[in-house]
Motif scaffolding. Structure first.
Motif, short mmCIF file in Angstrom:
data_model
loop_
_atom_site.label_atom_id
_atom_site.label_comp_id
_atom_site.label_asym_id
_atom_site.label_seq_id
_atom_site.Cartn_x
_atom_site.Cartn_y
_atom_site.Cartn_z
N GLY A 292 0.66 -1.16 0.16
CA GLY A 292 0.08 0.00 0.01
C GLY A 292 0.64 1.26 -0.16
O GLY A 292 0.23 2.48 0.24
N GLU A 293 2.27 1.16 -0.10
CA GLU A 293 2.70 2.59 -0.18
C GLU A 293 3.88 2.38 -1.28
O GLU A 293 4.17 1.50 -1.92
CB GLU A 293 3.88 2.46 1.18
N PRO A 294 4.16 3.90 -1.95
CA PRO A 294 5.22 3.74 -2.86
C PRO A 294 6.37 3.03 -2.81
O PRO A 294 7.01 2.92 -1.79
CB PRO A 294 5.18 5.33 -3.31
N LEU A 295 6.93 2.43 -3.75
CA LEU A 295 8.41 2.03 -3.64
C LEU A 295 9.34 2.91 -3.39
O LEU A 295 9.33 4.02 -3.84
CB LEU A 295 8.80 1.37 -4.96
N LYS A 296 10.27 2.70 -2.36
CA LYS A 296 11.25 3.66 -1.94
C LYS A 296 12.53 3.12 -2.26
O LYS A 296 12.69 2.06 -2.24
CB LYS A 296 11.33 3.77 -0.36
N VAL A 297 13.59 4.21 -2.66
CA VAL A 297 14.81 3.58 -3.14
C VAL A 297 15.84 4.43 -2.44
O VAL A 297 16.02 5.46 -2.34
CB VAL A 297 14.95 4.02 -4.93
N LEU A 298 16.56 3.63 -1.68
CA LEU A 298 17.53 4.05 -1.00
C LEU A 298 18.95 3.98 -1.95
O LEU A 298 19.07 3.01 -2.42
CB LEU A 298 17.76 3.44 0.47
N LYS A 299 19.84 4.97 -1.72
CA LYS A 299 21.00 4.92 -2.52
C LYS A 299 22.18 5.22 -1.34
O LYS A 299 22.07 5.96 -0.43
CB LYS A 299 21.05 5.89 -3.41
N PRO A 300 23.54 5.07 -1.69
CA PRO A 300 24.69 5.04 -1.07
C PRO A 300 25.12 6.58 -0.62
O PRO A 300 24.71 7.37 -1.50
CB PRO A 300 25.70 4.34 -1.44
N GLY A 301 25.71 7.02 0.33
CA GLY A 301 26.38 8.25 0.67
C GLY A 301 25.30 9.13 1.34
O GLY A 301 25.74 10.36 1.66
N HIS A 302 23.95 8.78 1.60
CA HIS A 302 23.15 9.99 2.13
C HIS A 302 23.11 9.51 3.78
O HIS A 302 23.54 8.44 4.21
CB HIS A 302 21.77 9.56 1.74
N SER A 303 22.85 10.38 4.40
CA SER A 303 22.93 10.59 5.77
C SER A 303 21.89 9.56 6.54
O SER A 303 21.93 9.19 7.60
CB SER A 303 22.83 12.01 6.46
N TYR A 304 21.00 9.14 5.50
CA TYR A 304 19.91 8.41 6.28
C TYR A 304 20.48 6.83 6.11
O TYR A 304 19.89 5.98 6.96
CB TYR A 304 18.51 8.50 5.55
N ASN A 305 21.60 6.51 5.78
CA ASN A 305 22.23 5.29 5.71
C ASN A 305 22.76 4.94 7.16
O ASN A 305 23.19 5.98 7.85
CB ASN A 305 23.22 5.14 4.60
#
Length: 377
Positions: A292-305
Motif C-alpha cells: 500500500g506504499e510507493p516503492l522507496k529507493v535508498l542510495k549510498p552516501g546519504h545521511s539516512y544510511n
C-alpha cells in the motif's frame, strides 16, 4: 610504505579477473603495499607478470614453499603480513593451512576449501594461532548490502518471513556443450574444483549473503541440481530450498547455463511489515517495498544510511561504486583487524563463513544425490 600492510599474493596473474579485483581493491584505501608473491607456477610468466605490473622482483618466488621459506627468514618488520590466496580451489586448503601455521594473516578466495572436512581442519588451525582470516564473499562489501543488513537488524521490515536469492550466469554454455572443453576445464574437474561447480562457485555466495543480510542461520536444505550431461561430474545449475531457524523458509536459485545472463545476483528479504531487494548489476539501489506504499529507493552516501554503510562509501551521492569498491571494503575491514583496531563484525566474512559455506555445498550435493531430500547443515 612503512605504515602500510605488506601484502603477498598467490595466483591471480595474467588476465585473471580475480587478480585484478584483489590488486585494485587492496590499493583503494592506501592501507596495503604488494611486496611480492607467486603469480603463476610457470617462472617466466610469474616474473614477467611482476615486471609488467611494477612489483619489485626480489620477492617474486619460484613457488609457494620457497616463498614461505624465504619470507620467514626476514625480520617481522619486513615480512609479508597478509597473503591473499587467489589460486584454483584445490590449492586453497594446503596454502591457507601452511600460511596460518607460519604466522601469516590470510585473505582467501571462496570456496574456502574443497571439502567440509578440510574447512574444519582449517578452523582448528586458526584457533591455535593469533592471526586474521577472511574469505572473500565479495558482495557483502557493497554499501547498500550493509545497509540492508542493518535495516533488517533494526526491525525496519519486521520479523523476517522469507529469504530469497537468485544468481544466474551463462558463461559456461560454450564449455558444457563441447565434450572436449568440459573434460578439460578445471572448474568441471572434481580434483581441482571440488564436488560442485555452480553451487560451489556462485551458490555459496548466495548462501553466505542470505545469512549475512538476514542474520539467520540456515539449518537444512533440499537441492535439485542439473549436470546437463551424464559424463559431466559437477553441477552447472541448481535450485535449493531452505529452512532457517525460527521457522523461516527460503530458496536459492543458481545457474551457469542461464543463456544471456551476465552476473545476475538478486537478494531479497521479506518481513511482516516490508521487503528489501538488491540487484548486483545495479548495486547502488536498495529497494524498500511496503504493501500500500510507493516503492522507496535508498542510495549510498546519504545521511539516512547506517554507519557501516557510510563507512564503506567512498564517494558523494550520485557517483556509482562497484565490485572493486565492494572488495576494497573487505580489505579495509581486514586491515583494521590486522592493525588491532576496532571493527564491526560485518566488515569481512570470517573463517566461520567459509566453514558454513563448505557445509552448504556438501549438504546440497548430498541432498540431490540422495533423492532430493531435506538434509541438515
Amino acid at each position: 610504505m612503512d605504515s602500510k600492510i605488506r601484502l603477498g599474493i598467490l595466483g591471480g596473474g595474467g588476465d585473471s579477473l580475480i587478480g585484478i579485483l584483489h590488486r585494485i581493491a587492496s590499493s583503494m584505501y592506501d592501507q596495503y603495499q604488494i611486496v611480492g608473491g607467486v603469480f603463476n607456477p610457470v617462472w617466466e610468466e610469474n616474473i614477467g607478470f611482476a615486471k609488467q605490473i611494477g612489483i619489485p622482483t626480489n620477492r617474486i618466488y619460484l613457488d609457494f614453499d620457497k616463498m614461505i621459506e624465504e619470507e620467514l627468514k626476514l625480520p617481522l618488520s619486513e615480512r609479508m603480513q597478509v597473503v591473499s590466496v587467489l589460486t584454483p580451489n584445490f590449492l586453497h586448503f594446503p596454502m591457507a593451512k601452511k600460511l596460518l601455521e607460519s604466522g601469516f594473516n590470510v585473505i582467501c578466495e571462496k570456496p574456502m576449501t574443497t571439502s567440509y572436512e578440510e574447512a574444519l581442519v582449517l578452523n582448528d588451525t586458526l584457533k591455535n594461532v593469533n592471526t586474521v582470516f577472511a574469505v572473500t564473499y565479495t558482495y557483502t562489501g557493497y554499501p547498500m548490502i550493509r545497509q540492508m543488513r542493518q535495516m533488517v537488524a533494526d526491525g525496519v521490515i519486521g520479523k523476517v518471513q522469507k529469504i530469497d536469492a537468485q544468481y544466474y550466469q551463462g558463461w559456461i554454455n560454450p564449455i558444457i556443450h563441447d565434450k572436449d572443453l568440459r573434460a578439460n576445464t578445471w572448474r568441471l574437474n572434481p580434483e581441482k574444483g571440488g564436488i560442485s561447480c555452480c553451487i560451489g562457485d556462485i551458490g555459496t555466495h548466495a548462501f553466505d549473503m542470505l545469512e549475512y543480510v538476514s542474520q539467520l542461520k540456515i539449518k537444512s536444505v533440499l537441492a535439485d541440481l542439473n549436470y546437463v550431461y551424464d559424463d559431466n561430474k559437477m553441477d552447472v545449475d541448481g535450485t535449493v530450498l531452505l529452512r532457517c531457524e525460527n521457522g523461516v523458509k527460503g530458496v536459492i536459485c543458481t545457474s551457469q547455463i542461464a543463456s544471456g545472463e551476465e552476473n545476475n545476483f538478486i537478494v531479497k528479504v521479506y518481513g511482516e511489515k516490508a521487503g528489501l531487494k538488491w540487484e548486483q548489476e545495479n548495486p547502488n539501489y536498495l529497494y524498500l517495498m511496503q504493501d500500500g506504499e510507493p516503492l522507496k529507493v535508498l542510495k549510498p552516501g546519504h545521511s539516512y544510511n547506517s554507519s557501516i554503510s557510510l563507512d564503506g562509501t567512498k564517494l558523494p551521492p550520485g557517483h556509482p561504486e562497484g565490485i572493486f569498491d565492494s572488495m576494497a571494503n573487505i580489505y579495509k575491514g581486514v586491515a583494521r583487524a590486522v592493525n588491532g583496531e576496532k571493527y564491526d563484525e560485518g566488515e569481512f566474512p570470517t573463517m566461520i563463513d567459509g566453514v558454513r559455506g563448505m557445509s552448504f555445498i556438501e549438504k546440497a550435493v548430498e541432498s540431490h544425490i540422495n533423492g532430493n531430500i531435506w538434509t541438515d547443515i
